[in-house]
Design a protein around this motif. Structure first.
Motif, PDB file in Angstrom:
ATOM      1  N   UNK A 237     -26.469  14.565   0.467  1.00 47.47           N
ATOM      2  CA  UNK A 237     -25.914  13.319   1.020  1.00 47.47           C
ATOM      3  C   UNK A 237     -26.991  12.273   1.268  1.00 47.47           C
ATOM      4  N   UNK A 238     -28.238  12.715   1.432  1.00 51.70           N
ATOM      5  CA  UNK A 238     -29.329  11.769   1.676  1.00 51.70           C
ATOM      6  C   UNK A 238     -29.870  11.167   0.379  1.00 51.70           C
ATOM      7  N   UNK A 239     -29.415  11.679  -0.779  1.00 47.33           N
ATOM      8  CA  UNK A 239     -29.921  11.187  -2.063  1.00 47.33           C
ATOM      9  C   UNK A 239     -28.888  10.386  -2.858  1.00 47.33           C
ATOM     10  N   UNK A 240     -27.688  10.207  -2.308  1.00 46.27           N
ATOM     11  CA  UNK A 240     -26.612   9.616  -3.112  1.00 46.27           C
ATOM     12  C   UNK A 240     -26.862   8.157  -3.468  1.00 46.27           C
ATOM     13  N   UNK A 241     -27.748   7.474  -2.722  1.00 34.41           N
ATOM     14  CA  UNK A 241     -28.042   6.075  -3.032  1.00 34.41           C
ATOM     15  C   UNK A 241     -29.235   5.925  -3.966  1.00 34.41           C
TER      16      UNK A 241
ATOM     17  N   UNK B 136     -31.349   5.905  -7.401  1.00 33.32           N
ATOM     18  CA  UNK B 136     -31.019   5.502  -8.767  1.00 33.32           C
ATOM     19  C   UNK B 136     -30.951   6.731  -9.685  1.00 33.32           C
ATOM     20  N   UNK B 137     -29.902   6.808 -10.483  1.00 33.79           N
ATOM     21  CA  UNK B 137     -29.666   7.860 -11.477  1.00 33.79           C
ATOM     22  C   UNK B 137     -29.389   9.235 -10.848  1.00 33.79           C
ATOM     23  N   UNK B 138     -29.152   9.274  -9.548  1.00 31.82           N
ATOM     24  CA  UNK B 138     -28.883  10.571  -8.912  1.00 31.82           C
ATOM     25  C   UNK B 138     -27.419  10.956  -9.115  1.00 31.82           C
ATOM     26  N   UNK B 139     -27.216  12.174  -9.619  1.00 29.12           N
ATOM     27  CA  UNK B 139     -25.864  12.728  -9.782  1.00 29.12           C
ATOM     28  C   UNK B 139     -25.889  14.180  -9.370  1.00 29.12           C
ATOM     29  N   UNK B 140     -24.874  14.583  -8.604  1.00 24.98           N
ATOM     30  CA  UNK B 140     -24.789  15.960  -8.128  1.00 24.98           C
ATOM     31  C   UNK B 140     -24.256  16.847  -9.241  1.00 24.98           C
ATOM     32  N   UNK B 141     -24.866  17.988  -9.410  1.00 26.67           N
ATOM     33  CA  UNK B 141     -24.435  18.926 -10.443  1.00 26.67           C
ATOM     34  C   UNK B 141     -23.276  19.772  -9.915  1.00 26.67           C
ATOM     35  N   UNK B 142     -22.085  19.449 -10.341  1.00 25.57           N
ATOM     36  CA  UNK B 142     -20.912  20.288 -10.036  1.00 25.57           C
ATOM     37  C   UNK B 142     -19.890  20.100 -11.155  1.00 25.57           C
ATOM     38  N   UNK B 143     -18.815  20.837 -11.068  1.00 22.23           N
ATOM     39  CA  UNK B 143     -17.823  20.836 -12.149  1.00 22.23           C
ATOM     40  C   UNK B 143     -17.200  19.459 -12.335  1.00 22.23           C
ATOM     41  N   UNK B 144     -16.959  18.736 -11.230  1.00 23.59           N
ATOM     42  CA  UNK B 144     -16.306  17.442 -11.333  1.00 23.59           C
ATOM     43  C   UNK B 144     -17.245  16.375 -11.886  1.00 23.59           C
ATOM     44  N   UNK B 145     -18.501  16.390 -11.424  1.00 22.31           N
ATOM     45  CA  UNK B 145     -19.452  15.370 -11.879  1.00 22.31           C
ATOM     46  C   UNK B 145     -19.753  15.508 -13.356  1.00 22.31           C
ATOM     47  N   UNK B 146     -19.642  16.727 -13.884  1.00 22.33           N
ATOM     48  CA  UNK B 146     -19.877  16.929 -15.313  1.00 22.33           C
ATOM     49  C   UNK B 146     -18.782  16.309 -16.164  1.00 22.33           C
ATOM     50  N   UNK B 147     -17.591  16.160 -15.561  1.00 22.78           N
ATOM     51  CA  UNK B 147     -16.469  15.569 -16.296  1.00 22.78           C
ATOM     52  C   UNK B 147     -16.470  14.047 -16.213  1.00 22.78           C
TER      53      UNK B 147
ATOM     54  N   UNK C 217     -25.036   7.239 -12.637  1.00 24.57           N
ATOM     55  CA  UNK C 217     -25.521   7.417 -11.266  1.00 24.57           C
ATOM     56  C   UNK C 217     -26.083   6.140 -10.678  1.00 24.57           C
ATOM     57  N   UNK C 218     -25.497   4.977 -11.074  1.00 25.74           N
ATOM     58  CA  UNK C 218     -26.003   3.694 -10.599  1.00 25.74           C
ATOM     59  C   UNK C 218     -25.043   2.987  -9.645  1.00 25.74           C
ATOM     60  N   UNK C 219     -23.814   3.481  -9.528  1.00 28.08           N
ATOM     61  CA  UNK C 219     -22.807   2.804  -8.714  1.00 28.08           C
ATOM     62  C   UNK C 219     -23.210   2.692  -7.263  1.00 28.08           C
ATOM     63  N   UNK C 220     -23.544   3.814  -6.632  1.00 31.71           N
ATOM     64  CA  UNK C 220     -23.897   3.797  -5.215  1.00 31.71           C
ATOM     65  C   UNK C 220     -25.266   3.164  -4.983  1.00 31.71           C
TER      66      UNK C 220
END
Length: 422
Positions: A361-365, A367-378, A383-386
């Motif tokens: 949660x501290x890295x979501x802002x 640049x280019x950060x995306x969490x590796x999970x089943x939903x994010x892969x789809x 990773x620029x929106x937030x």
């Protein structure tokens, strides 16, 4: 900041710290010299008083010449034209050295007329009473009959110990200089990597736009052909090509805008805008894209007016709601709560998505950060929106706080000072 200005600032800072360090070393050396002179003066005074004590009660008079001679930095000879007792000499030495606050170890010896040699007296230690050092040879001196010699074996260490503050300060300055040099080196390396990254992104996105434009032109032309319009499957596939090309084009534009904003500051065109009206317009666009999405706006007032950039605020709201929809494994339900708390306007976006927990949660802002999970892969994206959302909040002097919900999902809270609200 231009690289030339940065280099000048770094150079000036480095010169300033080195200059302070050189001055500190010169001051430390001068302080040591002063301490050495003070120690020599105190030793002379103490030994002169000892010689006077040895003359008391005798028929001999104290010679007019100074009986104390400094042979070397730590070695003194005192001429006494009178016989004296070694025990009395040791007592006077201890007493007089204590009066002038000389607390370092010393040893003494006396000249023996019968054996014509220096006789070692004793080693007086102020730190270790049980110390039994080896006897040190004391040289003889010509033209002297009754005399004694005193040596301070630890004079240098004693003087250094009196300068602890100066040495601690010097070491601290050296450490600061090393940290400064390391920090500057790290900053320059990061700046270099950042410029390489930005140049790569700019070149990559520009290279993508050229073939993508050709694909969109060809696809739009193809979709207007009678053969395609008469075939349901071909028309569907052509529509997919156009839709996905437009989506990819939107991602590329977002990357270019972020890279541009990193290189030069964004200019905000602030005006008075309605928060609720803006959110409702965004919700209508979201419903066109995601018809099943449910968005509820909760507020106690008909409208809240803020002073902000309408374009960027609209994009901010769209990104937050769009993220909530994309990262949801069931029917998206988003609640936008607008309230006034003390001196702030609070806008909370509460969703029922998969949420973000732990250290992520501290890295979501970032640049280019995306969490590796089943939903994010789809979900497609860079990773620029937030990162963009955070940047817009910072430029407006707003605060954005992410937090997890007890029932799952994520809450993104924007705090707008009343100074930016009407």
């Amino acid at each position: 900041m231009k690289i030339n200005k940065l280099n000048i600032i770094i150079l000036l800072g480095l010169v300033a710290i080195i200059g302070i360090l050189v001055l500190q070393l010169l001051w430390t050396r001068q302080a040591y010299t002063i301490e050495e002179k003070k120690f020599s003066q105190k030793s002379h005074i103490a030994l002169l008083e000892v010689s006077k004590k040895l003359y008391e009660g005798t028929n001999n008079e104290l010679p007019s010449d100074n009986p104390v001679q400094k042979v070397s930095n730590d070695y003194y000879v005192v001429n006494i034209n009178n016989d004296f007792d070694p025990k009395i000499l040791e007592f006077y030495l201890k007493t007089e050295f204590a009066k002038v606050n000389i607390t370092t170890d010393f040893e003494y010896a006396m000249y023996n007329c019968q054996s014509d040699e220096m006789v070692y007296g004793n080693y007086i230690s102020f730190t270790n009473k049980n110390l039994a050092p080896q006897k040190v040879y004391f040289p003889k001196h010509k033209n002297l009959v009754y005399y004694f010699a005193v040596r301070f074996p630890n004079e240098t260490a004693y003087l250094f110990s009196s300068l602890k503050f100066w040495f601690v300060l010097t070491i601290a300055l050296i450490v600061i200089l090393l940290i400064y040099v390391y920090s500057i080196f790290t900053i320059l390396q990061q700046k270099k990597y950042s410029e390489l990254q930005r140049d790569f992104i700019n070149n990559m996105t520009h290279e993508f736009k050229t073939p993508l434009s050709s694909i969109l032109i060809a696809s739009n032309y193809l979709s207007k052909q009678p053969q395609i319009q008469s075939d349901e499957k071909l028309e569907k596939y052509t529509g997919i090509i156009i839709a996905q090309s437009n989506k990819l084009n939107a991602h590329i534009e977002k990357v270019l805008n972020i890279a541009k904003s990193d290189n030069s500051a964004l200019i905000l065109n602030k005006e008075h805008i309605g928060v609720i009206a803006t959110i409702q317009n965004v919700v209508e666009s979201i419903h066109l894209k995601y018809p099943e999405t449910k968005v509820t706006i909760e507020t106690r007032k008909d409208e809240h007016i803020i002073h902000a950039d309408a374009f960027h605020f609209t994009n901010l709201v769209y990104n937050l709601i769009d993220n909530s929809v994309k990262y949801c494994e069931k029917t998206p339900e988003i609640t936008v709560c607008i309230s006034e708390e003390k001196d702030k306007l609070k806008i909370a976006f509460i969703d029922n998505g998969i949420g973000i927990y732990g250290k992520n949660i501290s890295f979501i802002f970032d640049k280019f950060f995306r969490i590796s999970n089943s939903r994010s892969n789809e979900v497609t994206g860079f990773g620029l929106g937030l990162y963009y959302v955070k940047k817009i909040c910072v430029l407006h002097n707003w605060k954005i706080i992410p937090s997890g919900n007890d029932t799952g999902g994520l809450t993104m809270t924007i705090l707008i000072p009343k100074a930016n609200a009407v």
